[in-house]
Design a protein around this motif. Structure first.
Motif, PDB file in Angstrom:
ATOM      1  N   GLY A 170       0.786  -1.218   0.000  1.00  0.00           N
ATOM      2  CA  GLY A 170       0.000   0.000   0.000  1.00  0.00           C
ATOM      3  C   GLY A 170       0.819   1.270   0.000  1.00  0.00           C
ATOM      4  N   ASP A 182       2.200   2.666  -7.447  1.00  0.00           N
ATOM      5  CA  ASP A 182       1.457   2.223  -6.271  1.00  0.00           C
ATOM      6  C   ASP A 182       1.826   0.766  -6.016  1.00  0.00           C
ATOM      7  N   SER A 184       1.111  -2.283  -4.321  1.00  0.00           N
ATOM      8  CA  SER A 184       0.005  -2.894  -3.590  1.00  0.00           C
ATOM      9  C   SER A 184       0.061  -4.410  -3.558  1.00  0.00           C
ATOM     10  N   ARG A 232      -0.620   3.978   2.753  1.00  0.00           N
ATOM     11  CA  ARG A 232      -2.071   4.030   2.872  1.00  0.00           C
ATOM     12  C   ARG A 232      -2.565   2.661   3.309  1.00  0.00           C
ATOM     13  N   MET A 234      -4.279  -0.667   3.878  1.00  0.00           N
ATOM     14  CA  MET A 234      -5.027  -1.522   2.970  1.00  0.00           C
ATOM     15  C   MET A 234      -5.979  -2.373   3.797  1.00  0.00           C
ATOM     16  N   HIS A 309      -5.820   7.321   4.418  1.00  0.00           N
ATOM     17  CA  HIS A 309      -5.961   5.904   4.736  1.00  0.00           C
ATOM     18  C   HIS A 309      -7.340   5.369   4.351  1.00  0.00           C
ATOM     19  N   GLU A 311      -8.783   5.972   1.397  1.00  0.00           N
ATOM     20  CA  GLU A 311      -8.879   5.832  -0.051  1.00  0.00           C
ATOM     21  C   GLU A 311      -8.938   4.372  -0.495  1.00  0.00           C
ATOM     22  N   ARG A 312      -8.256   3.471   0.220  1.00  0.00           N
ATOM     23  CA  ARG A 312      -8.202   2.078  -0.196  1.00  0.00           C
ATOM     24  C   ARG A 312      -9.358   1.248   0.355  1.00  0.00           C
ATOM     25  N   CYS A 313     -10.116   1.778   1.290  1.00  0.00           N
ATOM     26  CA  CYS A 313     -11.218   1.011   1.863  1.00  0.00           C
ATOM     27  C   CYS A 313     -12.329   0.849   0.832  1.00  0.00           C
ATOM     28  N   ARG A 314     -12.788  -0.373   0.632  1.00  0.00           N
ATOM     29  CA  ARG A 314     -13.803  -0.656  -0.382  1.00  0.00           C
ATOM     30  C   ARG A 314     -15.193  -0.269   0.097  1.00  0.00           C
TER      31      ARG A 314
END
Length: 416
Positions: A170, A182, A184, A232, A234, A309, A311-314
């Motif tokens: 992340g 990025d 990931s 960020r 994940m 932090h 931004e990556r949460c679904r």
């Protein structure tokens, strides 16, 4: 006989059969003997010193050690260990110089040029590693290894070894506020600074027109860059709310994570990730995002450091404090801060968690909250564990809906 023993230097280590003949009385030793002859003080002192040097490993002499349970780290200590952004300077290694020399051997007058090329400089590679959890171990400056110079007899210089900078999953690499890559996935690499090429020796310039070249080039310098590394978190779901809304307590109630909990705002200074396990061995990662305040999109109170932090949460879980006078206004402010930071961020799949149902007048505020919103509201109490099962089941529904939206095969979230 005792006089003879007094003149002999006692051994540093006593054998077990000799040691069994002694007994410790206070701070001195006494010898079990049938003879009543006196023992010299000097010999007694030497034996005492030897006994002190004896090392035993028996259970009676060993120090009793209980099962010491490792205590939980405070949030202040966790802050020193967790770093989510770094500014690093990368300087790749320079190439080695080429050699200019000629072959010299008896009975071989025209040996010709035999200068070898220099080795390439070592590159710097940024690599994503799932076993690294923070950017705290990242150094401010990385210098690559220089390549060795070429030698005679057409010997090439050794290349410089590459340097791997391991970062957590992340991590976003930026240069002048522009996102470059990025990282990931585990093992993903990015060649951040390329090592300089090695110089050419005079053997390289040999041709039919020039049989004795005197030219040799120097090695090229390596790349030099200044990059920003941002971590960020994940996770599948993110707990979003104002300070002291009970996000950390809720994460402790539904997962095995143990973030710090206290009765004052801004207890959580760094994001924590907990894993919710289900009976079918599926795992859902839930991130506890530190409290967001009004004006966070303007970087008030480290707002941007916390917002990135999310931004990556679904999907999002908005945690509202039912002990506040008007908890429904908190939801409006949270939507506003997310949209100002990233338009459309608040439109992701979400659920509203009404926390602190154990407080007085919480039931009345819950009914008023449901009349102001159209989304599903899940009342829970992180302190008593009331209705946390419904939250866990709804969390699985959001997770399954995300899988169906991304497809059955590819796009499945990783189990971080």
């Amino acid at each position: 006989m005792l006089a003879t023993l007094s003149r002999v230097k006692p051994p540093r280590w006593l054998s077990p059969d000799i040691l069994s003949r002694y007994i410790l009385r206070g701070n001195e030793l006494s010898l079990f003997s049938h003879s009543s002859s006196p023992v010299s003080p000097a010999w007694r002192l030497r034996v005492t010193a030897s006994f002190r040097d004896v090392s035993t490993s028996c259970a009676l002499c060993a120090k009793v050690r209980g099962n010491q349970k490792k205590g939980e780290m405070s949030e202040k200590k966790l802050t020193h260990h967790f770093v989510d952004q770094r500014r690093v300077k990368l300087m790749a290694g320079s190439g080695g110089n080429g050699a200019c020399c000629f072959h010299s051997e008896p009975r071989k007058e025209w040996g010709g040029p035999d200068g070898g090329n220099g080795g390439d400089g070592g590159s710097i590679i940024i690599k994503a590693d799932r076993f690294v959890k923070s950017l705290a171990q990242i150094l401010p400056v990385y210098k690559g290894e220089d390549g060795q110079s070429g030698g005679s007899k057409n010997c090439y210089g050794r290349n410089g070894s590459p340097i791997y900078v391991c970062v957590p999953l992340g991590t976003v690499v930026k240069e002048q506020d522009q996102t470059i890559v990025d990282l990931s996935e585990h093992g993903q690499e990015y060649l951040a600074a390329f090592g300089g090429a090695g110089g050419k020796g005079n053997r390289f310039f040999l041709s039919n027109e020039n049989r004795a070249p005197m030219t040799a080039t120097t090695g090229m310098p390596g790349d030099e860059r200044v990059l920003q590394l941002e971590l960020r978190t994940m996770a599948h779901a993110g707990l979003v709310g104002f300070p002291n809304a009970g996000k950390s307590s809720l994460l402790r109630a539904i997962s095995n994570a143990r973030p710090a909990v206290a009765a004052y705002p801004f207890t959580t200074l760094n994001p924590h990730v907990g894993i919710v396990n289900y009976r079918d061995h599926e795992q859902v990662a839930v991130a506890d995002i530190p409290g967001i305040i009004r004006g966070a999109h303007l970087n008030r109170g480290l707002g941007i450091s916390f917002l990135r932090h999310i931004e990556r949460c679904r999907f999002l879980l908005f945690v509202l404090d039912l002990s506040s006078p008007e908890p429904w206004t908190q939801l409006q402010h949270l939507h506003y801060e997310l949209d100002q930071y990233d338009p459309g961020l608040s439109q992701r799949p979400q659920a509203i968690v009404a926390n602190k149902m154990d407080m007085p007048e919480a039931q009345e505020k819950l009914e008023t909250l449901r009349s102001h919103v159209t989304e599903r509201v899940i009342p829970v109490s992180a302190l008593t564990g009331q209705n946390t099962e419904e939250l866990i089941l709804h969390l699985r529904e959001l997770y399954d809906g995300y899988l169906q939206g991304q497809g059955s095969g590819e796009g499945k979230p990783k189990r971080w």
